[in-house]
Design a protein around this motif. Structure first.
Motif, PDB file in Angstrom:
ATOM      1  N   TYR A  91      20.384  14.942 -48.549  1.00 46.38           N
ATOM      2  CA  TYR A  91      19.868  15.269 -49.873  1.00 46.38           C
ATOM      3  C   TYR A  91      20.300  16.676 -50.246  1.00 46.38           C
ATOM      4  O   TYR A  91      20.527  17.511 -49.382  1.00 46.38           O
ATOM      5  CB  TYR A  91      18.325  15.184 -49.877  1.00 46.38           C
ATOM      6  N   CYS A 147      14.585  15.215 -50.487  1.00 44.30           N
ATOM      7  CA  CYS A 147      14.354  14.575 -49.199  1.00 44.30           C
ATOM      8  C   CYS A 147      12.917  14.054 -49.113  1.00 44.30           C
ATOM      9  O   CYS A 147      12.685  12.922 -48.686  1.00 44.30           O
ATOM     10  CB  CYS A 147      14.638  15.556 -48.067  1.00 44.30           C
ATOM     11  N   CYS A 155      13.567  16.537 -40.257  1.00 43.91           N
ATOM     12  CA  CYS A 155      14.477  17.047 -41.286  1.00 43.91           C
ATOM     13  C   CYS A 155      15.263  18.213 -40.714  1.00 43.91           C
ATOM     14  O   CYS A 155      14.715  19.037 -39.979  1.00 43.91           O
ATOM     15  CB  CYS A 155      13.690  17.566 -42.487  1.00 43.91           C
TER      16      CYS A 155
END
Length: 104
Positions: free
Chosen positions: A24, A30, A71
């Motif tokens: 992203y 995200c 992430c």
């Protein structure tokens, strides 16, 4: 939040072949992507339901039950990606949804 390229790593089950990743342009994109993953899961689980609603605790339970979710957020000043775990993701989603609710 400034634009930081973010890679989302998801492993729904303990089987290694279920691992996927998405990238992203920003952390917020995200986080919205994670919400969309959950919404797709709900649609598959409730195919006859005309609309899907959920609260944040259900979303967090879904995240907690994934084998792995993390992430990688690009840090421009350091020139590398920093990893973040499920707790960080849930905290950021909470803040994002609170902001969205405030604008609604």
């Amino acid at each position: 939040m400034k634009q930081s390229h973010t890679i989302l790593l998801v492993q729904p089950s303990h089987r290694a072949e279920t691992r996927t990743y998405s990238d992203y342009e920003s952390v917020n994109e995200c986080l919205e992507g994670i919400c969309k993953i959950y919404e797709e899961h709900l649609k598959k689980s409730n195919p006859n339901s005309p609309s899907i609603t959920y609260d944040i605790s259900q979303l967090f339970d879904f995240i907690d039950h994934l084998a792995d979710l993390s992430c990688l957020v690009f840090q421009k000043n350091a020139g590398c990606y920093s990893p973040h775990d499920k707790e960080w993701v849930k905290e950021k989603i909470y803040v994002m949804l609170r902001k969205q609710a405030g604008k609604a």
